[in-house]
Design a protein around this motif. Structure first.
Motif, PDB file in Angstrom:
ATOM      1  N   ASN A  55     -13.457  57.619  41.673  1.00  0.00           N
ATOM      2  CA  ASN A  55     -12.416  56.628  41.955  1.00  0.00           C
ATOM      3  C   ASN A  55     -12.917  55.539  42.891  1.00  0.00           C
ATOM      4  O   ASN A  55     -12.607  54.361  42.706  1.00  0.00           O
ATOM      5  CB  ASN A  55     -11.180  57.309  42.537  1.00  0.00           C
ATOM      6  N   PHE A  56     -13.708  55.916  43.888  1.00  0.00           N
ATOM      7  CA  PHE A  56     -14.260  54.921  44.811  1.00  0.00           C
ATOM      8  C   PHE A  56     -15.205  53.970  44.084  1.00  0.00           C
ATOM      9  O   PHE A  56     -15.132  52.751  44.262  1.00  0.00           O
ATOM     10  CB  PHE A  56     -14.994  55.606  45.967  1.00  0.00           C
ATOM     11  N   LEU A  57     -16.102  54.516  43.266  1.00  0.00           N
ATOM     12  CA  LEU A  57     -17.052  53.667  42.543  1.00  0.00           C
ATOM     13  C   LEU A  57     -16.340  52.725  41.580  1.00  0.00           C
ATOM     14  O   LEU A  57     -16.680  51.543  41.490  1.00  0.00           O
ATOM     15  CB  LEU A  57     -18.068  54.531  41.790  1.00  0.00           C
ATOM     16  N   LEU A  58     -15.348  53.243  40.872  1.00  0.00           N
ATOM     17  CA  LEU A  58     -14.618  52.392  39.933  1.00  0.00           C
ATOM     18  C   LEU A  58     -13.806  51.322  40.662  1.00  0.00           C
ATOM     19  O   LEU A  58     -13.723  50.185  40.203  1.00  0.00           O
ATOM     20  CB  LEU A  58     -13.718  53.234  39.032  1.00  0.00           C
ATOM     21  N   ALA A  59     -13.219  51.673  41.789  1.00  0.00           N
ATOM     22  CA  ALA A  59     -12.450  50.681  42.552  1.00  0.00           C
ATOM     23  C   ALA A  59     -13.367  49.626  43.153  1.00  0.00           C
ATOM     24  O   ALA A  59     -12.999  48.454  43.239  1.00  0.00           O
ATOM     25  CB  ALA A  59     -11.649  51.368  43.653  1.00  0.00           C
ATOM     26  N   SER A  60     -14.568  50.024  43.541  1.00  0.00           N
ATOM     27  CA  SER A  60     -15.493  49.091  44.185  1.00  0.00           C
ATOM     28  C   SER A  60     -16.228  48.205  43.193  1.00  0.00           C
ATOM     29  O   SER A  60     -16.387  47.011  43.424  1.00  0.00           O
ATOM     30  CB  SER A  60     -16.530  49.862  45.004  1.00  0.00           C
ATOM     31  N   GLU A  94     -11.460  45.310  37.676  1.00  0.00           N
ATOM     32  CA  GLU A  94     -10.584  44.927  36.572  1.00  0.00           C
ATOM     33  C   GLU A  94     -10.131  46.120  35.746  1.00  0.00           C
ATOM     34  O   GLU A  94      -9.323  45.977  34.846  1.00  0.00           O
ATOM     35  CB  GLU A  94     -11.244  43.872  35.679  1.00  0.00           C
ATOM     36  N   GLY A  95     -10.637  47.308  36.026  1.00  0.00           N
ATOM     37  CA  GLY A  95     -10.142  48.529  35.403  1.00  0.00           C
ATOM     38  C   GLY A  95     -10.621  48.792  33.994  1.00  0.00           C
ATOM     39  O   GLY A  95      -9.914  49.413  33.214  1.00  0.00           O
ATOM     40  N   GLN A  96     -11.818  48.362  33.640  1.00  0.00           N
ATOM     41  CA  GLN A  96     -12.338  48.601  32.294  1.00  0.00           C
ATOM     42  C   GLN A  96     -12.834  50.026  32.106  1.00  0.00           C
ATOM     43  O   GLN A  96     -12.973  50.486  30.986  1.00  0.00           O
ATOM     44  CB  GLN A  96     -13.479  47.631  31.993  1.00  0.00           C
ATOM     45  N   GLY A  97     -13.159  50.712  33.180  1.00  0.00           N
ATOM     46  CA  GLY A  97     -13.639  52.084  33.071  1.00  0.00           C
ATOM     47  C   GLY A  97     -15.101  52.188  32.698  1.00  0.00           C
ATOM     48  O   GLY A  97     -15.542  53.213  32.198  1.00  0.00           O
ATOM     49  N   LYS A  98     -15.873  51.138  32.932  1.00  0.00           N
ATOM     50  CA  LYS A  98     -17.307  51.142  32.641  1.00  0.00           C
ATOM     51  C   LYS A  98     -18.046  50.527  33.816  1.00  0.00           C
ATOM     52  O   LYS A  98     -17.519  49.663  34.505  1.00  0.00           O
ATOM     53  CB  LYS A  98     -17.623  50.299  31.410  1.00  0.00           C
ATOM     54  N   MET A  99     -19.275  50.991  34.002  1.00  0.00           N
ATOM     55  CA  MET A  99     -20.144  50.417  35.022  1.00  0.00           C
ATOM     56  C   MET A  99     -21.546  50.300  34.458  1.00  0.00           C
ATOM     57  O   MET A  99     -21.961  51.107  33.631  1.00  0.00           O
ATOM     58  CB  MET A  99     -20.178  51.304  36.274  1.00  0.00           C
TER      59      MET A  99
END
Length: 181
Positions: free
Chosen positions: A113-118, A122-127
């Protein structure tokens, strides 16, 4: 853990849980920005139990999940990132005595959750694979020299020629002819 990465609302609140807890610590009152940043990273590191994980365990988890074979520009879906994080913490529990076991799902979920929020506001669910490797390599515990060697190796994948000079306690590197420039 996180069912739909595109939704807003409660899901975004879960993603920002660590950031809210960090604000409650009043770390923003630290005047010097380098100390403030270091305190915030240490808070995340301790909260997610990453101070117990070194860079070699992170690299091993990448290998086990096939992330090392991916191109650095590829996108890593959140489900696969969660698998990598779970692997890191399951391997950590194997090395820890039974009296000091950590909650794998909680640590992996909090860090995810921290990595996705940081890195994915935009909430795409990919990094990006590169971002995941650099973020985990930076925030995990271990020797700074090992972390620098690992990050230089990742940056070398983006460059054509790399000159690395190792000294007793520092790594100096110069990257020439970066691709695309």
């Amino acid at each position: 853990m996180i069912e739909d990465f595109g939704q807003r609302g409660d899901n975004m609140a879960d993603r920002r849980q660590l950031l809210v807890e960090m604000r409650a610590q009043d770390l923003d009152s630290i005047r010097l920005s380098t100390y403030r940043t270091a305190c915030k990273l240490r808070f995340v590191q301790k909260k997610c139990n990453l101070h117990l994980v070194d860079i070699w365990n992170v690299i091993e988890a990448f290998r086990e999940n096939g992330v090392n074979a991916m191109d650095l520009g590829d996108e890593l879906p959140a489900a696969r990132l969660e698998a990598v994080l779970s692997t890191i913490f399951y391997q950590l529990n194997k090395r820890m005595p039974t009296t000091h076991q950590i909650a794998v799902e909680q640590s992996a979920g909090l860090l995810l959750n921290f990595l996705l929020a940081s890195y994915n506001p935009e909430g795409q669910g990919k990094m990006s694979v590169f971002v995941v490797k650099m973020a985990l390599g930076t925030i995990c515990g271990g020797k700074i020299l090992d972390k620098l060697r690992s990050s230089v190796k990742e940056e070398a994948a983006l460059a054509e020629e790399v000159i690395i000079h190792y000294t007793k306690d520092r790594v100096y590197y110069i990257i020439y002819k970066i691709r695309g420039s």
